[in-house]
Structure formats: C-alpha cells, structure tokens
Motif scaffolding. Structure first.
Motif, PDB file in Angstrom:
ATOM      1  N   GLY A 372       1.000  -1.108   0.044  1.00 32.57           N
ATOM      2  CA  GLY A 372       0.114  -0.006  -0.098  1.00 32.57           C
ATOM      3  C   GLY A 372       0.789   1.103  -0.017  1.00 32.57           C
ATOM      4  N   ARG A 373       2.230   1.046  -0.336  1.00 29.38           N
ATOM      5  CA  ARG A 373       2.893   2.205  -0.267  1.00 29.38           C
ATOM      6  C   ARG A 373       3.105   3.012   1.045  1.00 29.38           C
ATOM      7  N   TRP A 374       2.940   2.194   2.160  1.00 23.92           N
ATOM      8  CA  TRP A 374       3.287   2.716   3.666  1.00 23.92           C
ATOM      9  C   TRP A 374       4.753   2.951   3.794  1.00 23.92           C
ATOM     10  N   PHE A 375       5.212   4.080   4.000  1.00 21.98           N
ATOM     11  CA  PHE A 375       6.454   4.382   4.263  1.00 21.98           C
ATOM     12  C   PHE A 375       6.768   3.935   5.873  1.00 21.98           C
ATOM     13  N   HIS A 376       7.914   3.161   6.195  1.00 25.47           N
ATOM     14  CA  HIS A 376       8.180   2.943   7.892  1.00 25.47           C
ATOM     15  C   HIS A 376       9.222   4.001   8.205  1.00 25.47           C
ATOM     16  N   SER A 377       8.719   4.573   9.025  1.00 20.21           N
ATOM     17  CA  SER A 377       9.635   5.849   9.709  1.00 20.21           C
ATOM     18  C   SER A 377      10.754   5.136  10.521  1.00 20.21           C
ATOM     19  N   GLY A 378      10.682   4.267  11.114  1.00 24.49           N
ATOM     20  CA  GLY A 378      11.529   3.776  12.379  1.00 24.49           C
ATOM     21  C   GLY A 378      11.238   4.815  13.761  1.00 24.49           C
ATOM     22  N   ASP A 379      10.395   5.385  13.581  1.00 28.01           N
ATOM     23  CA  ASP A 379      10.230   6.272  14.876  1.00 28.01           C
ATOM     24  C   ASP A 379       8.795   5.497  15.432  1.00 28.01           C
ATOM     25  N   ILE A 380       8.894   5.625  16.926  1.00 22.83           N
ATOM     26  CA  ILE A 380       7.867   5.225  17.878  1.00 22.83           C
ATOM     27  C   ILE A 380       7.226   6.154  18.426  1.00 22.83           C
ATOM     28  N   ALA A 381       5.637   6.132  18.526  1.00 19.90           N
ATOM     29  CA  ALA A 381       4.709   7.053  18.937  1.00 19.90           C
ATOM     30  C   ALA A 381       3.461   6.340  19.291  1.00 19.90           C
ATOM     31  N   TYR A 382       2.909   7.190  19.977  1.00 24.79           N
ATOM     32  CA  TYR A 382       1.503   6.733  20.662  1.00 24.79           C
ATOM     33  C   TYR A 382       0.532   7.968  20.216  1.00 24.79           C
ATOM     34  N   VAL A 383      -0.760   7.361  20.153  1.00 27.68           N
ATOM     35  CA  VAL A 383      -1.720   8.235  19.795  1.00 27.68           C
ATOM     36  C   VAL A 383      -2.698   8.312  21.080  1.00 27.68           C
ATOM     37  N   ASP A 384      -3.134   9.355  21.305  1.00 30.44           N
ATOM     38  CA  ASP A 384      -3.879   9.726  22.208  1.00 30.44           C
ATOM     39  C   ASP A 384      -5.493   9.495  22.076  1.00 30.44           C
ATOM     40  N   PRO A 385      -6.211   9.505  22.800  1.00 26.80           N
ATOM     41  CA  PRO A 385      -7.726   9.180  22.666  1.00 26.80           C
ATOM     42  C   PRO A 385      -8.407  10.307  21.704  1.00 26.80           C
ATOM     43  N   ASP A 386      -7.808  11.396  21.403  1.00 26.27           N
ATOM     44  CA  ASP A 386      -8.255  12.593  20.658  1.00 26.27           C
ATOM     45  C   ASP A 386      -7.614  12.550  19.254  1.00 26.27           C
ATOM     46  N   GLY A 387      -6.873  11.653  19.060  1.00 27.98           N
ATOM     47  CA  GLY A 387      -6.105  11.386  17.906  1.00 27.98           C
ATOM     48  C   GLY A 387      -4.836  12.136  17.476  1.00 27.98           C
ATOM     49  N   HIS A 388      -4.257  12.496  18.530  1.00 27.31           N
ATOM     50  CA  HIS A 388      -2.953  13.251  18.585  1.00 27.31           C
ATOM     51  C   HIS A 388      -1.899  12.654  18.776  1.00 27.31           C
ATOM     52  N   PHE A 389      -0.985  12.754  17.613  1.00 30.51           N
ATOM     53  CA  PHE A 389       0.400  11.659  18.093  1.00 30.51           C
ATOM     54  C   PHE A 389       1.225  12.357  18.980  1.00 30.51           C
ATOM     55  N   HIS A 390       2.034  11.296  19.776  1.00 28.52           N
ATOM     56  CA  HIS A 390       2.876  11.986  20.412  1.00 28.52           C
ATOM     57  C   HIS A 390       4.024  11.068  20.361  1.00 28.52           C
ATOM     58  N   ILE A 391       5.242  11.693  19.694  1.00 36.01           N
ATOM     59  CA  ILE A 391       6.498  11.115  19.365  1.00 36.01           C
ATOM     60  C   ILE A 391       7.328  10.563  20.492  1.00 36.01           C
ATOM     61  N   VAL A 392       7.406   9.370  20.649  1.00 31.79           N
ATOM     62  CA  VAL A 392       8.205   8.639  22.011  1.00 31.79           C
ATOM     63  C   VAL A 392       9.777   8.822  21.889  1.00 31.79           C
ATOM     64  N   ASP A 393      10.237   8.135  20.507  1.00 26.66           N
ATOM     65  CA  ASP A 393      11.771   8.039  20.240  1.00 26.66           C
ATOM     66  C   ASP A 393      11.959   7.351  18.809  1.00 26.66           C
ATOM     67  N   ARG A 394      13.173   7.358  18.491  1.00 29.41           N
ATOM     68  CA  ARG A 394      13.518   6.548  17.310  1.00 29.41           C
ATOM     69  C   ARG A 394      13.686   5.158  18.027  1.00 29.41           C
ATOM     70  N   VAL A 395      13.372   4.145  17.231  1.00 25.95           N
ATOM     71  CA  VAL A 395      13.591   2.837  17.485  1.00 25.95           C
ATOM     72  C   VAL A 395      15.058   2.570  17.735  1.00 25.95           C
ATOM     73  N   LYS A 396      15.806   3.035  17.224  1.00 23.56           N
ATOM     74  CA  LYS A 396      17.381   2.945  17.208  1.00 23.56           C
ATOM     75  C   LYS A 396      18.026   3.407  18.889  1.00 23.56           C
ATOM     76  N   ASP A 397      17.195   4.487  19.128  1.00 23.29           N
ATOM     77  CA  ASP A 397      17.497   5.226  20.529  1.00 23.29           C
ATOM     78  C   ASP A 397      17.240   4.538  21.753  1.00 23.29           C
ATOM     79  N   MET A 398      15.947   3.409  21.546  1.00 22.08           N
ATOM     80  CA  MET A 398      15.348   2.823  22.673  1.00 22.08           C
ATOM     81  C   MET A 398      16.382   1.888  23.229  1.00 22.08           C
ATOM     82  N   TYR A 399      16.346   1.916  24.390  1.00 22.24           N
ATOM     83  CA  TYR A 399      17.263   0.893  25.116  1.00 22.24           C
ATOM     84  C   TYR A 399      16.337   0.127  26.130  1.00 22.24           C
ATOM     85  N   ILE A 400      17.013  -1.095  26.574  1.00 17.81           N
ATOM     86  CA  ILE A 400      16.138  -1.982  27.470  1.00 17.81           C
ATOM     87  C   ILE A 400      16.918  -2.241  28.714  1.00 17.81           C
TER      88      ILE A 400
END
Length: 502
Positions: A372-400
């Motif tokens: 479907g030509r969806w581009f994968h950003s490599g960024d992590i976010a969550y969407v709040d109940p109002d539909g607003h995006f909150h960018i959490v971080d880059r996948v590569k910057d996350m640590y465990i």
C-alpha cells in the motif's frame, strides 16, 4: 507554461509580485523580479555547462541566496538539485558527489571540495566574483522545459547514522503537496517575514519555511548560520513573524541573557520539529505569549507528516499533532495492525508527499515500504484518545533496562524540568546487572551544578525507577548534526572522554 514543477515558480511569482522582497541576506534585499532574472541567467549558464533534464546539480555551503538560485535554475531545466551538508568531511562529500552523479557544483569558497575536480563534476563555481560574473553573463531569455509533478526535484541525503547516507529522492509533486499541507495547517500570509535559521540543506528549513513563504509571496530572511544573538537581532530588526527551529535552537534562545528583554512582539508563530520537544521548553515560550507549534516528519516525507495547529498548541503542548491534511499517518504494531490509544508503535506514512524511494538504492527502497506504499519511519509514537500523535523516540535510540523498554526522549523531557538543566541528551549504556541503563549528558545553567543523586531524587516522582539515569556527565556542549539536532551516535563513540558522575 510547460514547467509544472518548482522551476516555474520564479516566473509565476515575478508576474504576481515583482517588487515584493523575496529574500534578505546580510541586509541586502532581492525582489521577486530580480530572483526571476538571476535564476533565468543561471539556468542558461547551467545549460551551457551541459545540464539537461534529469542531470544533478550540487550545492555546498552555508545558507545563501545562491542556494535558492541554484535550486530554481536547476529545476527550470528539469534537473535534480543535490544540497550537501557542508559540515561533512572531504571523503564524505566525495562519496555524495559520486553517488549522486552531480555534473555541476556551486560552492562557498570556505567549503571548497578537495577531490571533486577528478570526479564526474565537470563545472565547479565558487560563490563570490566568479559566481556573480558567471551568472551575469547568462542569457536572460526565459527557459521553459516540460517538467511534471512525478519528475525528481531533489536528492536529500540522510545523516547516515548507520552505514552510508541514503539519498531520499523527492519529486516536484512531493514538495508541492508538502507546501499545500503546510499552508492548510499554518496561516502563512503574503506579508510573512520568515526567518530561515536552520540549514537549507535540511528538509525542514527548505520545505517547511522557505518554499511555502516563496509560494505565498512573503519575505525570507536568510541567516548564513545559526547564532542566538543574530537571531534576536534579526527578529527585532526585520520584524520577523515566523520561524522554524529544533529543540537545541529554541533552548539556546531561552537560556540566553537576552531572553527576558528580547523584542519578540512581531512573532506570530514558532514551529519546532526534528525531535520531540520537552513540554517544559514549550511552556517557556508560551509564558512569553508566543504560539509554539510542534510538527513531525522526515526527509522522506518532504517532511510534514503531522502538525499541531495554533489553536491546539496550549491544550496539547508536547503533542506532534494530527496527520496533515493530504497525508495518512498510522501508528502500528509489528504485524501492521493499528495500536490502541496510548500504546506505542511505529509511525508509518502514506501520501503524495512521500518519497518514491532512495536514489540508486532499490534494496533500501524496498525495505522502507510495506504493501500500500506505506513508508516505515523507524520512529515510535503513541496516539492519544483525541487522535493526536506523541512522538516517543527513534527505534534505534530505545534501550532495554531490566527487560523494560526505555525511551530516552521521555527521560530527557523529565530531566529538562530540573531548574539546573539547560540541555540534555540521554543514551543507554551497557550494565552488568540490568543489561542497559541510562546515561545523561547535561549542560547546566550558568552558575548551577548538579549531581547524579540530586537528579535521581528529582526524577523519582516523575519517572519509574528503571527509567532513572544511573550515570551523569556534566558537559560544556553536545555534538550536533548539520541541522542542530543532538548527535547521539557521537556520544556513544566518545563515552570514555568525559568522566561521569555516579
């Protein structure tokens, strides 16, 4: 007019507003009529140098009107513009010139390439008298080459944090649809005075500021390079109404001794992007009565993907907003199903502003897209109940740490609330017990000090224990990319050079 791309813009704007000021650079104003004349002459000289439709023309140097002239002149001929990061080393520049296949290079004298003369580059012109004489000798007869929206306009090289840089190809349609998206979300006016303070080789300064301002017939005040004091001077001196910046730039303004007394009365909107902006910094600007809007995007999306409009900028401070008007954005799990509200997932984007792929790199292009030509950003976010995006971080910057995902941007936002902190960057480092733990690099406010014990005590009421940094480095500066974003890869590479306070 046969040219439906950006190459037709100087002629169209000169016809509509010939006497309006298009650019101000070092207090020299250039009208739209002059822009059309200069870019036409330059296009003729590029044609004489052999540039034809599809050929690449590179620019290397700090922000300057010649950057824009070279871009528009290239587009008049149906060529592809390749802006280069002037902060790269000579071998890196050589690679980009060779990879793009550029045949002409316009460069600032202080950024003369060391080896370009021996490559495919046939014509090299330095800014200054040589450039001005070359341009002035050009034929002023307009050029009109057929260019469509699907034709490539630019190749913008990514920062290359893993391996060689990739060249994101952006079409004329990508750039124009991005302008439409921006103009829907921001009330850019014909009398706009836009401060172009970030590097123009960076997608946001070019496509989120200069091009929309040009399209509307406003004035772009071009800074050669970033300077806090120069920024304050230009805002007051030219009555700047709009500017874009990244977190480090806005943090620098806010911690300047001039901040409290600076004349910012002309500013209608401030726009931030490039990385998540700590809410505490946003509130610092809102307390001055300024409208501070955050957006999210990538080089590959030209760049706008989401935007927080002015009316929501206080209620949703810290959010990157909702998908821009003509673009689809989703937050998905690994199986590509949509995440639930509040659940972190990868951001994927689809729309007319999304790159068709990477220059001469079909494998990277294939990896970047799903059905479907969806581009994968490599960024992590969550969407709040109002539909607003909150960018959490880059996948590569996350640590465990201890089996738990830690997103440095969340930790940085909390650290930034400490009154002794001017700037901060957090990375994960190896730990024998927990696998990885956080290490915070902090620039302190002048006259203030900070220990790891004080910082952890401050954060204990704000973050889960596993998110608290275990190490603290007090530093004088942080490594930055050409677009003024903090370069965490260099922090990882130089961990041994600055003693941590534990």
């Amino acid at each position: 007019m046969l040219n439906a791309g950006l190459g037709g813009w100087p002629a169209r704007r000169a016809a509509m507003s010939p006497d309006r000021t298009a650019f101000v650079f070092r207090d020299r104003a250039t009208t739209y009529a002059e822009v059309f004349d200069r870019t036409t002459r330059l296009a003729r000289q590029l044609r004489a140098a052999g540039v034809r439709k599809g050929d690449r023309v590179a620019y290397l140097g700090q922000n300057h009107p010649a950057f824009v002239e070279t871009m528009f002149a290239t587009h008049m001929l149906g060529g592809i513009f390749v802006p280069l990061n002037f902060r790269l080393a000579a071998p890196e520049i050589d690679y980009l010139l060779a990879h793009s296949g550029a045949t002409v290079l316009v460069h600032a004298p202080e950024h003369a390439p060391e080896h370009a003369f021996g490559q495919a580059v046939r014509t090299v012109v330095a800014l200054g008298p040589d450039y001005e004489n070359w341009l002035a000798a050009g034929d002023p007869t307009p050029v009109d080459v057929p260019v469509g929206l699907d034709d490539a306009a630019c190749v913008l090289y990514t920062s290359g944090t893993t391996g060689r840089p990739k060249g994101a190809t952006l079409t004329h349609g990508n750039l124009i649809w991005n302008c439409y998206n921006l103009l829907v979300g921001v009330d850019v006016a014909a009398d706009e005075v836009t401060l172009v303070s970030a590097p123009l080789f960076h997608v946001a300064a070019l496509n989120q500021c200069l091009l929309p301002t040009f399209l509307k017939g406003g004035c772009s005040v071009i800074m050669p390079s970033w300077s806090v004091d120069a920024c304050f001077d230009l805002i007051a001196g030219h009555r700047v109404t709009w500017m874009f910046g990244v977190t480090t730039m806005f943090a620098g303004l806010a911690r300047s001794p001039r901040w409290a007394g600076a004349d910012l009365s002309s500013v209608r909107c401030l726009m931030a992007g490039g990385a998540a902006v700590p809410p505490a910094l946003i509130h610092t600007y809102q307390e001055r009565g300024l409208t501070f809007c955050q957006g999210y995007g990538l080089t590959e999306t030209a760049p706008g993907a989401t935007f927080l409009e002015a009316g929501e900028s206080e209620r949703k401070a810290g959010s990157a907003g909702v998908p821009v008007f003509f673009t689809n954005v989703r937050c998905v799990r690994p199986d590509l199903t949509d995440t639930a509200p509040g659940e972190p997932g990868e951001v994927i984007i689809q729309g007319p502003n999304v790159t068709p792929g990477y220059w001469d790199d079909p494998a990277a292009t294939a990896r970047a897209f799903s059905e479907g030509r969806w581009f994968h950003s490599g960024d992590i976010a969550y969407v709040d109940p109002d539909g607003h995006f909150h960018i959490v971080d880059r996948v590569k910057d996350m640590y465990i740490s201890g089996g738990e995902n830690v997103y440095p941007a969340e930790v940085e936002a909390a650290v930034y609330e400490h009154p002794a902190v001017a700037e901060v960057a957090v990375i994960g480092v190896p730990d024998a017990t927990w696998g990885e733990v956080g290490r915070a690099f902090v620039i302190t406010v002048p006259g203030r000090d900070l220990t790891i014990g004080e910082l952890r005590a401050f954060l204990a009421e704000r973050l889960a224990r596993y998110k608290l940094p275990v190490h603290l480095d007090i530093v004088d500066d942080l490594p930055r990319t050409g677009s003024n974003k903090i370069q965490k890869s260099r922090l990882r590479d130089t961990l041994g050079s600055t003693p941590g306070r534990t």
